[in-house]
Design an enzyme around this catalytic site. Structure first.
Site, PDB file in Angstrom:
ATOM      1  N   GLY A  55       0.789  -1.230   0.000  1.00 20.69           N
ATOM      2  CA  GLY A  55       0.000   0.000   0.000  1.00 20.69           C
ATOM      3  C   GLY A  55       0.817   1.274   0.000  1.00 20.69           C
ATOM      4  N   HIS A  56       2.144   1.188   0.077  1.00 17.50           N
ATOM      5  CA  HIS A  56       2.991   2.389   0.208  1.00 17.50           C
ATOM      6  C   HIS A  56       4.200   2.272  -0.700  1.00 17.50           C
ATOM      7  CE1 HIS A  56       5.532   5.461   2.230  1.00 17.50           C
ATOM      8  NE2 HIS A  56       4.373   5.957   2.601  1.00 17.50           N
ATOM      9  N   PHE A  57       4.171   2.402  -1.844  1.00 18.01           N
ATOM     10  CA  PHE A  57       3.097   2.664  -2.792  1.00 18.01           C
ATOM     11  C   PHE A  57       3.084   1.509  -3.783  1.00 18.01           C
ATOM     12  CE2 PHE A  57       4.787   6.681  -1.267  1.00 18.01           C
ATOM     13  CZ  PHE A  57       3.660   7.284  -0.773  1.00 18.01           C
ATOM     14  N   VAL A  62       7.996   2.168  -1.224  1.00 19.42           N
ATOM     15  CA  VAL A  62       8.934   2.940  -0.405  1.00 19.42           C
ATOM     16  C   VAL A  62       8.628   2.643   1.061  1.00 19.42           C
ATOM     17  CG1 VAL A  62       9.640   5.279   0.255  1.00 19.42           C
ATOM     18  CG2 VAL A  62       9.085   4.778  -2.130  1.00 19.42           C
TER      19      VAL A  62
END
Length: 153
Positions: A55-57, A62
Site C-alpha cells: 500500500g505504500h506505494f 517505499v
C-alpha cells in the site's frame, strides 16, 4: 557470536528477549555493535515481502518514514535496556516520547539494508536523548534526535 563473516552482538532471538515488539513491527534484525552507555549499530533488512509495501506505494514501494524512525527507536531501546541492565518483565515499558530535527533524505526501497546508528547524547531523571541516523550503502537516508523513557506499567 558470528553469523557468516559478520560480527553479531545480538541476533533476532536475543533481540526478541528484550523488545516486546513482534511481527510485523519488530524492525531490528541484528545488532552488530553495542558500546554500553554510548552507541549501537544495528541492521534492518528491507524485503519486498514487508506488509507495508503493498500500500505504500503499489507501483513504487517505499518504506514509510515513520517505520524508519520506529526502527531507530527500537535500536535506542536495545541500547538503553542493555546499558542499564534492565530485566525483561521488570514491570516497566520503554516508551518513545519525543522527536526533533527529523530529516528524510532519500527513499528506502526493497532490497536495501538499513544501518541503524544511535548514540546516547544525554540521560537525566529517566529520560534518554539520542542522536540517530539510518544509512543505506554508506549514505544517510534519515536522521533525527529521539527521546525515550521507561515507565512502570
Amino acid at each position: 557470536m558470528k553469523q557468516g563473516d559478520r560480527q553479531t552482538v545480538m541476533d533476532i532471538h536475543e533481540i526478541l528477549k528484550y523488545l516486546p515488539h513482534r511481527y510485523p513491527l519488530i524492525l531490528v534484525d541484528r545488532v552488530v555493535s553495542l558500546e554500553s552507555g554510548k552507541r549501537i549499530h544495528a541492521y534492518k533488512n528491507v524485503s519486498i515481502n514487508e506488509p507495508y509495501f503493498s500500500g505504500h506505494f503499489p507501483h513504487h514501494p517505499v518504506m514509510p518514514g515513520v517505520l524508519i524512525i520506529e526502527a531507530l527507536a527500537q535500536a535506542a531501546a536495545l541500547l538503553t535496556i542493555r546499558s542499564e541492565n534492565m530485566e525483561k518483565d521488570n514491570g516497566q515499558v520503554y516508551y518513545f516520547v519525543g522527536i526533533d530535527a527529523v530529516r528524510f533524505k532519500k527513499p528506502v526501497i526493497a532490497g536495501d539494508q538499513l544501518v541503524l546508528k544511535v548514540e546516547i547524547t544525554r540521560q537525566l531523571k529517566g529520560i534518554w536523548k539520542y542522536a540517530a541516523c539510518a544509512e543505506v550503502d554508506g549514505q544517510v537516508v534519515t536522521e533525527a534526535q529521539l527521546m525515550c523513557t521507561a515507565r512502570a506499567i
